[in-house]
Design an enzyme around this catalytic site. Sequence first.
Site, PDB file in Angstrom:
ATOM      1  N   ASP A 187       0.808  -1.216   0.000  1.00 36.82           N
ATOM      2  CA  ASP A 187       0.000   0.000   0.000  1.00 36.82           C
ATOM      3  C   ASP A 187       0.841   1.266   0.000  1.00 36.82           C
ATOM      4  O   ASP A 187       0.351   2.347   0.345  1.00 36.82           O
ATOM      5  CB  ASP A 187      -0.954  -0.002   1.193  1.00 36.82           C
ATOM      6  CG  ASP A 187      -2.102  -0.975   0.990  1.00 36.82           C
ATOM      7  OD1 ASP A 187      -2.666  -1.001  -0.121  1.00 36.82           O
ATOM      8  OD2 ASP A 187      -2.436  -1.720   1.927  1.00 36.82           O
ATOM      9  N   ASP A 190      -6.727  -5.064  -3.659  1.00 40.02           N
ATOM     10  CA  ASP A 190      -6.447  -3.656  -3.377  1.00 40.02           C
ATOM     11  C   ASP A 190      -5.204  -3.157  -4.110  1.00 40.02           C
ATOM     12  O   ASP A 190      -5.088  -1.968  -4.431  1.00 40.02           O
ATOM     13  CB  ASP A 190      -6.227  -3.421  -1.879  1.00 40.02           C
ATOM     14  CG  ASP A 190      -7.181  -4.166  -0.966  1.00 40.02           C
ATOM     15  OD1 ASP A 190      -7.512  -5.328  -1.278  1.00 40.02           O
ATOM     16  OD2 ASP A 190      -7.563  -3.610   0.071  1.00 40.02           O
TER      17      ASP A 190
END
Length: 387
Positions: free
Chosen positions: A106, A166
């Site tokens: 991320d 994601d």
Amino acid sequence: MTEKTQYLQEEAAQMLQNVTVKTAYMCERNKNGIPYTVKDDGFYNNLDYMDENPDLGINWWTNGFFGGILWQMYVKTRDQSYLEMARVQEKKLDQCLELFEGIHHDAGFMWLLTAVADYKLTGWKEARIRGLHAATILAGRYNVNGKYIRAWNGPGGRDYGSVIIDSLMNMSLLHWAYEETGDPRFRAIAVSHTDTIANYFVREDGSVKHIVKFNPETGEAEGSLGGQGYGHGSAWSRGQAWALYGFTNAYRHTKQDSYLELACKTADYFQRNLRTGDAAPIDFCQPAEEQYEDNSAACIAASGFLEIASLMDGEPARQQQYADTAWRLLRRVYEKRCCLDCGRDELVLQCAVSYREREDGPHTLIYADYFYLEALLKLRQQALQIW
């Protein structure tokens, strides 16, 4: 402009005005912290701390979204105070680069919304270096055997084969690094990882898996996990939103038609499986009688639908359909799931981290607020292009 279009633009302008007024109060109250979720007292918590677990505290994956809100507010208002507050957020994340151990896939969520946004707007060299540093670390997580970027940092190699949906959004950091430097390794890794997601995550009906496990030594896929959704084989709505937005970003950066096709395929699944009244359930496969919602998924998807619509000039009917879906999602959140009380921090209500945490977990999430603001700004052609 038709009478209907004029009316919708006026309504969108009023929605944006009310949301930015509320957001201004929230930003001022949280300018010295890193907010994630709202506590029982109506104010955001603060993740600006060191934790024994390197994945938590300052390294938490959502820690770029407040910076993103500040940069979007700066673009909207040109108020210098937002730039100054955003720079504070950017510098706080230097701790993550120095610690290194807690950085995960991320990195895009953390540095696209802070350093890269800063550089795009101001040309500040220090911000560029931060963005490229983060992109280099993200590229270093690439597993050449399985052609994927590893998600997490679990102890003892436990997560060396974990890949999650994601991650598609984070590929924009690598595309930016390629566009900024011309170094082809950044784009090659982003494309290779996106192709792996396309091959192993997207089902025939357009739904997507949340987690796929690979053997990190051989690169072979070993199976999928239900992750934060209802269960194995289900369709977690936020994962579906990451997919439709992430494939759209991949197309915008590469102009590879297959990515736009996948964006549309995953978007079509999302819109045809919305519940009555355009509600986004936590999982599209949860029991029909359950009313649990995840409005973070609705906000992410709305911004993604607007992005797809902006890229489909050759298909006006489909373009309008996606724009209409985005509008319905945004209007529903505004009318039914939005807190405009300036004395409290929460904006988007009834969010869910996961299906398992639908009742006891956080119900207000900083990334829901970010994507709601981003989508409203897109409606008014005022958003900073971050992805």
